[in-house]
Enzyme design. Sequence first.
Site, PDB file in Angstrom:
ATOM      1  N   HIS A   1     -19.198  85.082 -55.394  1.00  0.00           N
ATOM      2  CA  HIS A   1     -20.177  84.312 -56.171  1.00  0.00           C
ATOM      3  C   HIS A   1     -19.431  83.190 -56.905  1.00  0.00           C
ATOM      4  O   HIS A   1     -19.269  83.224 -58.136  1.00  0.00           O
ATOM      5  CB  HIS A   1     -20.877  85.259 -57.143  1.00  0.00           C
TER       6      HIS A   1
ATOM      7  N   SER B   1     -26.353  80.070 -58.682  1.00  0.00           N
ATOM      8  CA  SER B   1     -26.950  81.363 -59.033  1.00  0.00           C
ATOM      9  C   SER B   1     -28.390  81.145 -59.515  1.00  0.00           C
ATOM     10  O   SER B   1     -29.200  80.575 -58.784  1.00  0.00           O
ATOM     11  CB  SER B   1     -26.075  82.070 -60.067  1.00  0.00           C
TER      12      SER B   1
ATOM     13  N   ASP C   1     -20.339  87.152 -51.138  1.00  0.00           N
ATOM     14  CA  ASP C   1     -21.121  87.231 -52.375  1.00  0.00           C
ATOM     15  C   ASP C   1     -21.858  88.563 -52.433  1.00  0.00           C
ATOM     16  O   ASP C   1     -22.822  88.785 -51.690  1.00  0.00           O
ATOM     17  CB  ASP C   1     -22.113  86.068 -52.439  1.00  0.00           C
TER      18      ASP C   1
END
Length: 658
Positions: free
Chosen positions: A338, A197, A307
């Site tokens: 994610h 991320s 995601d």
Amino acid sequence: MRRSSRLLGAIGISLALAATTGGVATASAVPRISVADGRTQPVFSYADAIREHIRVETPIDSDGDGRNDLAAVDLVRPRETEQGLKVPVIMDESPYYDTVGRGNEGERKQYDASGLPAKFPLFYDNYFVPRGYAVLLVDMLGTNRSDGCPDVGAAADIAAGKAVIDWLNGRAKGYHPDGSPATASWSTGKVGMIGKSYDGTLPIAVAGTGVQGLSTIVPISAISSWYRYIRMNGVLYTVDYMPWLAEDIDTDPPAKCAAVRQRLLEGQDDATGNYNAFWAERDYLKGTLADVSNVRASVFAVHGLGDTNVKSDNFSTYWEALARRGVPRKLWLSQYGHVDPFDYRREEWIGTLHSWFDQWLHGIDTGVLRQPRVDVQVAPAQWVRQADWPARSLELPLWLRPGQDAQGSLGPLPARKGTTMSFTDDPWQTQDQMVSDPTAASPNRLMFLTPPLKRAVRLSGTPQMDIRATVDRPGVNLTALVVDYGEDDRLDFFNSGGGVRTLADESCHGQSTADDDACYRRTEAVTTRLPLAIVARGWLDARNRDSLTTSQDLTPGTEYRLTWDTLPADSVVKQGHRLAVVLAASDASETWTFPADPVPATVTVDLSGSRIMLPVAAPPAGQDSAPATTMDFAPAPAEGQWRGPKDVVLPRPTRDLF
């Protein structure tokens, strides 16, 4: 565990010394890395490793206090580095070490009474330090112990990671907590950055500066363009995001960085959704601060097609740019959301990551570069390996056509001239409403369906919408969905874990101490029997039809050609299922809607000039029960051909599908 790890380290070092001194270990010999079966071995004690807190000087003053910002670095390295052993570095730079934490279990840094790091989040330190690596966890500027203010993707975000690499190579100043100079004489100068991320975004940004010493990066679910992260073709996923995120990750008093957040608010230009100089600073493909053309490092990218946070066009556009540059690269592409691969393919991930770091940081021929470049998850329990991504595919045009009752159809030939269908914007319409009951009439969507497929087909790549339409208002947002209608067991990436469920039992990877164990809770995939799956999504603000930097109103009643890419797809549509394209306006599920206009826009689509280009590939083995045909990419037949992009002659596989 402390005694056994010391013994293991002593044995490994003695063997290494004996190998270099003709079988006689001497006290003055320099310790060496141990390699067996093409991999580094855990011969150094994690319990006895050196733990330090260092502050590295960056070249910027992001908080405007008149002093260059210092980046906080917590590191752990084998004690043998004090005896002449030089080791490479694995670095995870993050803004989250004192807020949400890292990993599935939200681990944070912890310090002992003297202020030295005692607990390092994630398994990298436990696993890799015994194998002859240093692990550095860096606080992004404006977070935790670092100075400065976060500027969400721009110079301040990039500065800490780059400066630490410079410090490891003797090009920047570092300081111990007492202010005395700190050097990294123990470092080989080679660095691998990794993270998920935001943590994965920073390696992409730093690599784009071309900094020397960064040998490889492993970006997981990472952003390659901040514009692409919160917008698509002028359509906003959210508003006021950049200043909100800056404040969320900054634990300093709010007044300290208020001026920076105000600049973020003004620069993002939510009013138009346009791309501007603000976004160019935060674009790592061809930006003003980082550019993929500067990348010296190899890249091992990981992303999930499910995601909905960092959407998958962030990986696909970066992957294509790396390929054009000939950058050494590897890819894992999953169907999860994610999620870190540590939490869906743990053993394979650790083994592959170990080989990758040994290859690029220790210079060991681990064989990882001779493996297929790409691993793709095509079904909840099926991964395939292939030479590149996307899979070898045909750009198949399917035209939007009229159908029966409320349905339209998809076919190989365009509709007759003058054939139109219309829909009206509903700013609160969700994707579930758009795809529900494909046979029902709806004034707020158009549904175009294929017949049931005669054989399975794989979509691998990025579908593109190409429609001609008139709109009765100056502007409208457009949504396109590619849908697989058919009962199947599907990965539930919309669940809170992104497709995984956390279990109670643990697995351990590496050595532990009382303060920092190497054990993490296992996970399992969450699958659900569902009647459909949206396999690709994409949006366009019609005002940005010709340019992302300039908005232009539509002239009501004038026909326009509107083209846009969806997010990338890699999915097998099974035999007997039906493919569909759904057209709608506002999407309340994924985008920010502005229902300020009391008169909703009506869009009239000219079917004779409207189609979708689908990247169609042969399904993997075991996914298709029908006999092989031209879908297996035999040479194009002499007749029944259609022309793909750039006038490439391709076979027409639609006759084998419907």
